[in-house]
Scaffold this motif. Structure first.
Motif, PDB file in Angstrom:
ATOM      1  N   GLU A 116       0.819  -1.229   0.000  1.00  0.00           N
ATOM      2  CA  GLU A 116       0.000   0.000   0.000  1.00  0.00           C
ATOM      3  C   GLU A 116       0.847   1.270   0.000  1.00  0.00           C
ATOM      4  O   GLU A 116       0.595   2.220   0.737  1.00  0.00           O
ATOM      5  CB  GLU A 116      -0.969  -0.027   1.193  1.00  0.00           C
ATOM      6  CG  GLU A 116      -1.929  -1.219   1.119  1.00  0.00           C
ATOM      7  CD  GLU A 116      -2.740  -1.421   2.391  1.00  0.00           C
ATOM      8  OE1 GLU A 116      -2.752  -0.507   3.234  1.00  0.00           O
ATOM      9  OE2 GLU A 116      -3.349  -2.493   2.535  1.00  0.00           O
ATOM     10  N   ARG A 135       7.385  -0.274   5.497  1.00  0.00           N
ATOM     11  CA  ARG A 135       6.655  -0.901   4.382  1.00  0.00           C
ATOM     12  C   ARG A 135       7.537  -0.978   3.136  1.00  0.00           C
ATOM     13  O   ARG A 135       7.465  -1.947   2.376  1.00  0.00           O
ATOM     14  CB  ARG A 135       5.385  -0.121   4.063  1.00  0.00           C
ATOM     15  CG  ARG A 135       4.321  -0.291   5.118  1.00  0.00           C
ATOM     16  CD  ARG A 135       3.071   0.467   4.736  1.00  0.00           C
ATOM     17  NE  ARG A 135       2.125   0.504   5.844  1.00  0.00           N
ATOM     18  CZ  ARG A 135       0.822   0.356   5.709  1.00  0.00           C
ATOM     19  NH1 ARG A 135       0.305   0.174   4.523  1.00  0.00           N
ATOM     20  NH2 ARG A 135       0.038   0.406   6.761  1.00  0.00           N
ATOM     21  N   ASP A 161      -2.382   0.785  13.495  1.00  0.00           N
ATOM     22  CA  ASP A 161      -2.866   0.291  12.197  1.00  0.00           C
ATOM     23  C   ASP A 161      -1.762  -0.479  11.463  1.00  0.00           C
ATOM     24  O   ASP A 161      -2.001  -1.538  10.882  1.00  0.00           O
ATOM     25  CB  ASP A 161      -3.297   1.473  11.309  1.00  0.00           C
ATOM     26  CG  ASP A 161      -4.715   1.900  11.624  1.00  0.00           C
ATOM     27  OD1 ASP A 161      -5.384   1.167  12.382  1.00  0.00           O
ATOM     28  OD2 ASP A 161      -5.129   2.964  11.125  1.00  0.00           O
ATOM     29  N   GLY A 162      -0.553   0.093  11.500  1.00  0.00           N
ATOM     30  CA  GLY A 162       0.584  -0.531  10.828  1.00  0.00           C
ATOM     31  C   GLY A 162       0.925  -1.874  11.451  1.00  0.00           C
ATOM     32  O   GLY A 162       1.234  -2.846  10.739  1.00  0.00           O
ATOM     33  N   ARG A 164      -1.104  -3.873  13.077  1.00  0.00           N
ATOM     34  CA  ARG A 164      -2.134  -4.846  12.711  1.00  0.00           C
ATOM     35  C   ARG A 164      -1.950  -5.302  11.261  1.00  0.00           C
ATOM     36  O   ARG A 164      -2.103  -6.480  10.948  1.00  0.00           O
ATOM     37  CB  ARG A 164      -3.530  -4.224  12.873  1.00  0.00           C
ATOM     38  CG  ARG A 164      -4.631  -5.170  12.418  1.00  0.00           C
ATOM     39  CD  ARG A 164      -5.962  -4.489  12.367  1.00  0.00           C
ATOM     40  NE  ARG A 164      -6.565  -4.418  13.693  1.00  0.00           N
ATOM     41  CZ  ARG A 164      -7.796  -3.987  13.913  1.00  0.00           C
ATOM     42  NH1 ARG A 164      -8.534  -3.574  12.916  1.00  0.00           N
ATOM     43  NH2 ARG A 164      -8.292  -3.953  15.120  1.00  0.00           N
ATOM     44  N   TRP A 165      -1.579  -4.358  10.396  1.00  0.00           N
ATOM     45  CA  TRP A 165      -1.384  -4.692   8.982  1.00  0.00           C
ATOM     46  C   TRP A 165      -0.255  -5.728   8.832  1.00  0.00           C
ATOM     47  O   TRP A 165      -0.395  -6.719   8.124  1.00  0.00           O
ATOM     48  CB  TRP A 165      -1.035  -3.412   8.204  1.00  0.00           C
ATOM     49  CG  TRP A 165      -0.907  -3.647   6.731  1.00  0.00           C
ATOM     50  CD1 TRP A 165      -1.899  -3.606   5.802  1.00  0.00           C
ATOM     51  CD2 TRP A 165       0.282  -3.995   6.025  1.00  0.00           C
ATOM     52  NE1 TRP A 165      -1.408  -3.899   4.559  1.00  0.00           N
ATOM     53  CE2 TRP A 165      -0.067  -4.151   4.671  1.00  0.00           C
ATOM     54  CE3 TRP A 165       1.606  -4.206   6.404  1.00  0.00           C
ATOM     55  CZ2 TRP A 165       0.864  -4.496   3.699  1.00  0.00           C
ATOM     56  CZ3 TRP A 165       2.542  -4.557   5.441  1.00  0.00           C
ATOM     57  CH2 TRP A 165       2.163  -4.686   4.101  1.00  0.00           C
ATOM     58  N   THR A 168      -1.359  -9.223  10.186  1.00  0.00           N
ATOM     59  CA  THR A 168      -2.257  -9.909   9.243  1.00  0.00           C
ATOM     60  C   THR A 168      -1.474 -10.410   8.039  1.00  0.00           C
ATOM     61  O   THR A 168      -1.654 -11.542   7.588  1.00  0.00           O
ATOM     62  CB  THR A 168      -3.370  -8.944   8.775  1.00  0.00           C
ATOM     63  OG1 THR A 168      -3.981  -8.384   9.929  1.00  0.00           O
ATOM     64  CG2 THR A 168      -4.405  -9.648   7.936  1.00  0.00           C
ATOM     65  N   PHE A 169      -0.591  -9.547   7.557  1.00  0.00           N
ATOM     66  CA  PHE A 169       0.205  -9.905   6.379  1.00  0.00           C
ATOM     67  C   PHE A 169       1.040 -11.153   6.650  1.00  0.00           C
ATOM     68  O   PHE A 169       1.080 -12.087   5.854  1.00  0.00           O
ATOM     69  CB  PHE A 169       1.098  -8.727   5.987  1.00  0.00           C
ATOM     70  CG  PHE A 169       1.987  -9.028   4.830  1.00  0.00           C
ATOM     71  CD1 PHE A 169       1.529  -8.902   3.532  1.00  0.00           C
ATOM     72  CD2 PHE A 169       3.288  -9.480   5.036  1.00  0.00           C
ATOM     73  CE1 PHE A 169       2.340  -9.209   2.464  1.00  0.00           C
ATOM     74  CE2 PHE A 169       4.106  -9.795   3.971  1.00  0.00           C
ATOM     75  CZ  PHE A 169       3.621  -9.658   2.689  1.00  0.00           C
TER      76      PHE A 169
END
Lengths: 240, 264
Positions: A116, A135, A161-162, A164-165, A168-169
């Protein structure tokens, strides 16, 4: 599969790593946890061929990292103490990395979209936030579509947020049969991400196994960690 | 194919690092400025003469205009090439900046010998590009100052040979700086060492005590190869090539050993 066997690293008279052994298996996220200075980064740097071990072996799919031809097609890595030059543009950074391993330049924009960051392709790295830099590091690791990921403190500096991202990834990545080895000193995060845990303290592995096995008898991974590392300190004092 | 990819990757690093091109442009701007400063004198001296006219370009040194102009062109290019190590130190030294890009580079190309060879190959490409631009600027400057009679001279075999020698000197200075930067792991240190070598060579300080030792210095050997006047160095052109090659070999191997043996 990542296999680390009896790694020892000395710098002068200082022992950095002492008989470090563990395995990270396909289809699972292996959390490599320990306090700052415990030897996590040193172990990963030896695994990735950046530093030399005094003795012992660290193998990826049965080979040393430096013996893998076009290694980015097999292993993707993110290091805590290395980042792209701030003056270079995001896409330019990924393009030289891709070129070095003969990876199609089209992958640059695919991986930027994957993490993203597609709107940041023309920005200079120095203008990115810490989370965006993490990222970008992950995008570089994913360029070769590797089956093994080695990430050193990937959630450092990320907002909720990062974090959690990333969690999940990594879970999704491992669920496709890939091997994920991720180091962190954040216990709650590792407890939510990892299937297996390796605990290192003062250069020695103090516990390893499934998350359930390592935390057995404790309320949380954090409790297990403090208990295990506290005992290790006491053990070392006894040995001295 | 893999080797080519590694070299192209290194060239991409150079091409996308703005500092390299800013310094490159400043050096060429300085060359243009110096040529412009010398233009009135050169023009007055060289216009209206012919190849065989004897002129006194430097005090007490009477020689044919053709020979003097070739030497003048070589000297003008060489003084610009003295700044090439700055460009190379920046290009190679980007690996050691605070971001520690070296680790990322070695993740991509973990075999140290292949990594260093790709670095040297990309350095050579940059050096050749630099020599072409500098030669071009010098040629245009001399043509403008001397007028039409010099056009045949500047495209003569002697001029091409001089250009080849200049490119060789640029390659040597570039590869020497590259090896030095891999050894020191620091841009300023390697530039500093090259400046000391240049000052000691061109100042001739050591030559007073030991001319033989003076001849072994890289900038002195470069002058011997490029110049044919009282500004030439103290060895023959053939010996100069050997000396310059030895410098590249020694620092090329040292640079490789330092990358291969040290932790990244």
């Amino acid at each position: 599969m990542i296999e680390v066997q009896n790694l020892m690293k000395r710098r002068g008279s200082t022992v950095i790593l002492d008989s470090v052994s563990f395995t990270a298996r396909p289809g699972r996220v292996t959390g490599f946890v320990g306090p700052n200075g415990a030897g996590k980064s040193s172990t990963l740097r030896i695994l990735l061929g950046l530093d030399k071990a005094t003795t012992g072996t660290a193998l990826i799919k049965g080979r040393r990292y430096r013996d893998i031809l076009r290694p980015l097609l097999t292993v993707g890595a993110l290091l805590d103490d290395a980042s792209p030059l701030p003056d270079r543009r995001v896409a330019s950074h990924l393009k030289w990395v891709a070129q070095s391993n003969g990876i199609a330049q089209g992958r640059v924009h695919e991986t930027l979209a994957q993490v993203e960051l597609q709107d940041a392709a023309k920005l200079r790295v120095g203008t990115l936030s810490l989370g965006m830099k993490q990222r970008l590091g992950l995008a570089a690791a994913l360029l070769g579509e590797p089956s093994i990921l080695v990430l050193d403190e990937p959630v450092n500096g990320l907002d909720p947020d990062g974090i959690r991202w990333i969690r999940t990834f990594l879970r999704q990545y491992a669920s496709r049969g890939n091997t994920v080895l991720v180091s962190s000193h954040l216990m709650s995060e590792m407890a939510a991400t990892a299937d297996d845990i390796v605990v290192i303290n003062q250069g020695r592995i103090v516990s390893s196994g499934t998350l359930a096995a390592v935390t057995s008898g404790f309320d949380s991974l954090e409790d297990a960690f403090f208990s295990l590392t506290g005992r290790a300190v006491a053990d070392n004092r006894d040995a001295d | 194919m893999n080797a080519l990819n590694r070299v192209l990757s290194e060239l991409r690093k150079i091409a996308t690092y703005p500092m390299v091109w800013i310094v490159f442009a400043l050096i060429i701007a300085l060359q243009v400025y110096l040529l412009a400063q010398a233009y009135p004198n050169l023009s007055g001296m060289l216009r209206g003469v012919s190849f065989d006219t004897n002129i006194e370009l430097f005090r007490g040194e009477v020689r044919s205009a053709g020979s003097a102009v070739l030497d003048l062109a070589a000297a003008a290019s060489f003084q610009t090439a003295a700044f090439l190590p700055i460009v190379i130190a920046l290009a190679i030294g980007q690996e050691y900046r605070e971001a520690r890009q070296l680790s990322i580079s070695l993740l991509a190309v973990p075999r140290r010998r292949q990594f260093v060879l790709a670095k040297y190959a990309s350095t050579a490409v940059l050096a050749i590009a630099f020599s072409i631009v500098v030669n071009l600027v010098t040629t245009i400057g001399i043509l403008a100052a001397a007028g039409s009679w010099s056009s045949g001279l500047l495209s003569s075999p002697a001029a091409w040979l001089a250009s080849g020698r200049f490119t060789f000197v640029c390659l040597v200075l570039a590869l020497l700086t590259a090896g030095l930067t891999l050894v020191t792991r620091d841009v300023l240190s390697s530039i500093g060492i090259m400046i000391v070598l240049a000052v000691v060579s061109i100042g001739g300080f050591i030559g007073y005590a030991s001319p033989a030792f003076q001849a072994l210095l890289p900038f002195d050997a470069a002058r011997s190869l490029l110049l044919d006047s009282s500004f030439a160095g103290s060895s023959t052109p053939l010996l100069a090539v050997l000396i310059l090659s030895a410098w590249v070999l020694v620092f090329g191997v040292l640079g490789w050993l330092c990358v291969a043996r040290r932790d990244a």
